[in-house]
Design a protein around this motif. Structure first.
Motif, PDB file in Angstrom:
ATOM      1  N   LEU A 216      15.042   0.402   2.050  1.00 33.36           N
ATOM      2  CA  LEU A 216      14.005   0.372   2.723  1.00 33.36           C
ATOM      3  C   LEU A 216      12.869   0.342   1.521  1.00 33.36           C
ATOM      4  CD1 LEU A 216      14.212   3.177   5.397  1.00 33.36           C
ATOM      5  CD2 LEU A 216      14.871   0.473   5.740  1.00 33.36           C
ATOM      6  N   PHE A 217      11.589  -0.068   1.980  1.00 31.19           N
ATOM      7  CA  PHE A 217      10.498  -0.239   0.845  1.00 31.19           C
ATOM      8  C   PHE A 217       9.090  -0.014   1.486  1.00 31.19           C
ATOM      9  CE2 PHE A 217      11.722  -4.628   2.304  1.00 31.19           C
ATOM     10  CZ  PHE A 217      10.446  -5.135   2.480  1.00 31.19           C
ATOM     11  N   ARG A 218       8.299   0.260   0.732  1.00 29.49           N
ATOM     12  CA  ARG A 218       6.732   0.521   1.119  1.00 29.49           C
ATOM     13  C   ARG A 218       5.827   0.355  -0.006  1.00 29.49           C
ATOM     14  NH1 ARG A 218       4.291   4.414   3.960  1.00 29.49           N
ATOM     15  NH2 ARG A 218       2.552   4.266   2.261  1.00 29.49           N
ATOM     16  N   PRO A 219       4.526  -0.145   0.027  1.00 31.02           N
ATOM     17  CA  PRO A 219       4.183  -0.787   1.257  1.00 31.02           C
ATOM     18  C   PRO A 219       4.675  -2.052   1.126  1.00 31.02           C
ATOM     19  CG  PRO A 219       2.706  -0.509  -0.587  1.00 31.02           C
ATOM     20  CD  PRO A 219       3.798   0.207  -0.967  1.00 31.02           C
ATOM     21  N   ALA A 220       4.608  -2.686   2.708  1.00 33.56           N
ATOM     22  CA  ALA A 220       5.266  -3.851   2.785  1.00 33.56           C
ATOM     23  C   ALA A 220       4.425  -5.069   1.738  1.00 33.56           C
ATOM     24  CB  ALA A 220       4.970  -4.385   4.180  1.00 33.56           C
ATOM     25  N   ASN A 221       3.474  -4.997   1.632  1.00 34.40           N
ATOM     26  CA  ASN A 221       2.811  -6.017   0.634  1.00 34.40           C
ATOM     27  C   ASN A 221       2.866  -6.145  -1.034  1.00 34.40           C
ATOM     28  OD1 ASN A 221       1.126  -3.750   0.047  1.00 34.40           O
ATOM     29  ND2 ASN A 221      -0.990  -4.902   0.272  1.00 34.40           N
ATOM     30  N   VAL A 225      11.547  -9.562  -0.389  1.00 33.40           N
ATOM     31  CA  VAL A 225      12.717  -9.463  -0.483  1.00 33.40           C
ATOM     32  C   VAL A 225      13.434 -10.768  -1.143  1.00 33.40           C
ATOM     33  CG1 VAL A 225      14.870  -9.213   1.143  1.00 33.40           C
ATOM     34  CG2 VAL A 225      12.890  -7.938   1.663  1.00 33.40           C
ATOM     35  N   VAL A 226      14.103 -10.738  -2.063  1.00 32.38           N
ATOM     36  CA  VAL A 226      14.651 -12.141  -2.574  1.00 32.38           C
ATOM     37  C   VAL A 226      16.285 -12.529  -2.131  1.00 32.38           C
ATOM     38  CG1 VAL A 226      15.439 -13.152  -4.749  1.00 32.38           C
ATOM     39  CG2 VAL A 226      13.460 -11.660  -4.643  1.00 32.38           C
ATOM     40  N   GLU A 227      16.747 -11.128  -1.880  1.00 31.65           N
ATOM     41  CA  GLU A 227      18.328 -11.212  -1.202  1.00 31.65           C
ATOM     42  C   GLU A 227      18.671 -10.054  -0.814  1.00 31.65           C
ATOM     43  OE1 GLU A 227      22.729 -12.043  -3.160  1.00 31.65           O
ATOM     44  OE2 GLU A 227      20.940 -11.896  -4.581  1.00 31.65           O
ATOM     45  N   VAL A 228      19.268  -9.987   0.297  1.00 30.46           N
ATOM     46  CA  VAL A 228      19.841  -8.715   0.763  1.00 30.46           C
ATOM     47  C   VAL A 228      21.192  -9.229   1.614  1.00 30.46           C
ATOM     48  CG1 VAL A 228      18.527  -9.085   2.973  1.00 30.46           C
ATOM     49  CG2 VAL A 228      19.616  -6.812   2.301  1.00 30.46           C
ATOM     50  N   ARG A 229      22.271  -8.495   1.427  1.00 37.84           N
ATOM     51  CA  ARG A 229      23.619  -8.736   1.779  1.00 37.84           C
ATOM     52  C   ARG A 229      24.564  -7.496   1.706  1.00 37.84           C
ATOM     53  NH1 ARG A 229      27.050 -10.502  -2.449  1.00 37.84           N
ATOM     54  NH2 ARG A 229      26.013 -10.758  -4.468  1.00 37.84           N
ATOM     55  N   VAL A 245      17.994  -7.588  -3.709  1.00 36.90           N
ATOM     56  CA  VAL A 245      17.005  -7.927  -4.764  1.00 36.90           C
ATOM     57  C   VAL A 245      15.668  -7.846  -4.228  1.00 36.90           C
ATOM     58  CG1 VAL A 245      16.397  -9.504  -6.865  1.00 36.90           C
ATOM     59  CG2 VAL A 245      18.940  -9.218  -5.932  1.00 36.90           C
ATOM     60  N   LEU A 246      14.981  -6.944  -4.870  1.00 37.08           N
ATOM     61  CA  LEU A 246      13.424  -6.683  -4.454  1.00 37.08           C
ATOM     62  C   LEU A 246      12.621  -7.309  -5.518  1.00 37.08           C
ATOM     63  CD1 LEU A 246      13.519  -3.392  -2.598  1.00 37.08           C
ATOM     64  CD2 LEU A 246      13.989  -5.720  -1.551  1.00 37.08           C
ATOM     65  N   GLU A 247      11.823  -7.933  -5.329  1.00 35.45           N
ATOM     66  CA  GLU A 247      10.652  -8.349  -6.367  1.00 35.45           C
ATOM     67  C   GLU A 247       9.363  -7.591  -6.207  1.00 35.45           C
ATOM     68  OE1 GLU A 247      10.073 -12.303  -8.115  1.00 35.45           O
ATOM     69  OE2 GLU A 247       8.370 -12.247  -6.569  1.00 35.45           O
ATOM     70  N   LEU A 248       9.075  -6.861  -7.182  1.00 34.77           N
ATOM     71  CA  LEU A 248       7.645  -6.087  -7.114  1.00 34.77           C
ATOM     72  C   LEU A 248       6.461  -7.182  -7.263  1.00 34.77           C
ATOM     73  CD1 LEU A 248       6.525  -3.341  -6.882  1.00 34.77           C
ATOM     74  CD2 LEU A 248       6.471  -3.221  -9.600  1.00 34.77           C
ATOM     75  N   VAL A 249       5.622  -7.223  -6.185  1.00 36.78           N
ATOM     76  CA  VAL A 249       4.306  -7.981  -6.159  1.00 36.78           C
ATOM     77  C   VAL A 249       3.291  -7.573  -6.851  1.00 36.78           C
ATOM     78  CG1 VAL A 249       3.165  -9.375  -4.722  1.00 36.78           C
ATOM     79  CG2 VAL A 249       5.549  -9.260  -4.254  1.00 36.78           C
ATOM     80  N   GLU A 250       2.430  -8.003  -7.731  1.00 37.81           N
ATOM     81  CA  GLU A 250       1.485  -7.575  -7.840  1.00 37.81           C
ATOM     82  C   GLU A 250      -0.044  -7.788  -7.165  1.00 37.81           C
ATOM     83  OE1 GLU A 250       0.430  -5.621 -10.626  1.00 37.81           O
ATOM     84  OE2 GLU A 250       2.401  -5.435 -11.427  1.00 37.81           O
ATOM     85  N   ILE A 251      -0.737  -6.930  -6.843  1.00 40.05           N
ATOM     86  CA  ILE A 251      -1.856  -7.256  -6.112  1.00 40.05           C
ATOM     87  C   ILE A 251      -3.295  -7.829  -6.746  1.00 40.05           C
ATOM     88  CG2 ILE A 251      -3.351  -6.195  -4.283  1.00 40.05           C
ATOM     89  CD1 ILE A 251      -0.478  -6.346  -3.258  1.00 40.05           C
ATOM     90  N   LYS A 252      -3.789  -8.675  -6.582  1.00 39.64           N
ATOM     91  CA  LYS A 252      -4.995  -9.533  -7.293  1.00 39.64           C
ATOM     92  C   LYS A 252      -6.271  -9.291  -6.335  1.00 39.64           C
ATOM     93  CE  LYS A 252      -1.826 -12.662  -9.819  1.00 39.64           C
ATOM     94  NZ  LYS A 252      -1.479 -14.195 -10.102  1.00 39.64           N
TER      95      LYS A 252
END
Length: 252
Positions: A216-221, A225-229, A245-252
């Motif tokens: 699980l992850f938070r916050p959603a934004n 999700v790059v891959e899950v299996r 594989v989760l990618e950390l997204v920068e908030i701009k």
């Protein structure tokens, strides 16, 4: 703190924030497979097959009689080349039983948050860790009973509320609850699941019929999700491992 709980807060030393994080959760059933063989080398090979950055490992024995006194936590670390911390939850068969966390990066210190539990059940806990990459990790193994799972869920909500607003977090483990259960509905008020659509069946390992293991992850934004299996491993444990594989997204 109860005497059977070993403190377990780890701080990961990561020099630069990773763009992607490879996460595995695996209940290893003290290394005993569905063929009744104890084989920690087999478990380690499964872990190595996805080259993870972090692994939440449940049902780990250290020096117990049923594993002939072996230290499974450190055996896994040696065989995978990863760093490890072990957290005892109970004394068992002359040794200890609990959770381990494997990491590509060194671990510096550790503390555990014990969960409330009924007097008839064994204690459970959650590992909380802060990475050098600027996100928190939580790793746990919840109880088989919904009342105790809900006590744990309420405690997790308190821990989340105590974090800085918007801080990225990952929660991985054997949650012992299927999708749509009261436990998962409560957790998903604060978390998003890496399983985007249909459940990812993890148990029982030979022919899985339900998902009880989650990432699980938070916050959603803040995460993509790059891959899950689910890994196709029906023998090494009574659970199949779940990988994302989760990618950390920068908030701009």
């Amino acid at each position: 703190m109860a005497k059977w709980i070993v403190p377990l807060l780890f701080v990961l030393s990561v020099l630069a924030q990773p763009a992607r994080v490879r996460v595995l959760t695996y209940n290893i059933h003290h290394g005993e497979g569905t063929d009744s063989k104890l084989d920690i080398a087999r478990i380690a090979a499964v872990i190595q097959s996805v080259d993870p950055d972090f692994v939440a490992v449940q049902e780990v024995d250290v020096h117990t009689a049923r594993v002939a006194g072996a230290d499974l936590a450190h055996q896994l670390a040696d065989r995978t080349g990863l760093h490890v911390v072990f957290g005892k939850t109970i004394d068992h068969q002359g040794g200890w039983y609990g959770n381990a966390l494997l990491s590509r990066w060194p671990l510096h210190g550790f503390v555990n948050h014990p969960f409330p539990f009924t007097t008839k059940r064994e204690p459970r806990a959650v590992i909380e860790g802060l990475t050098g990459g600027g996100f928190r990790l939580f790793a746990t193994h919840l109880d088989i009973t919904e009342p105790d799972r809900l006590l744990a869920t309420a405690r997790l909500a308190e821990l989340v509320a105590a974090q800085p607003a918007g801080l990225p977090m990952i929660l991985a483990g054997d949650l012992n609850a299927p999708p749509g259960s009261t436990t998962m509905n409560a957790l998903l008020q604060n978390w998003s699941s890496a399983a985007l659509e249909a459940p990812l069946l993890t148990s029982p390992a030979p022919k899985p019929t339900r998902q009880i293991d989650y990432i699980l992850f938070r916050p959603a934004n803040r995460w993509r999700v790059v891959e899950v299996r689910v890994l196709d491993e029906p023998v090494a444990s009574d659970h199949r491992p779940l990988f994302a594989v989760l990618e950390l997204v920068e908030i701009k």
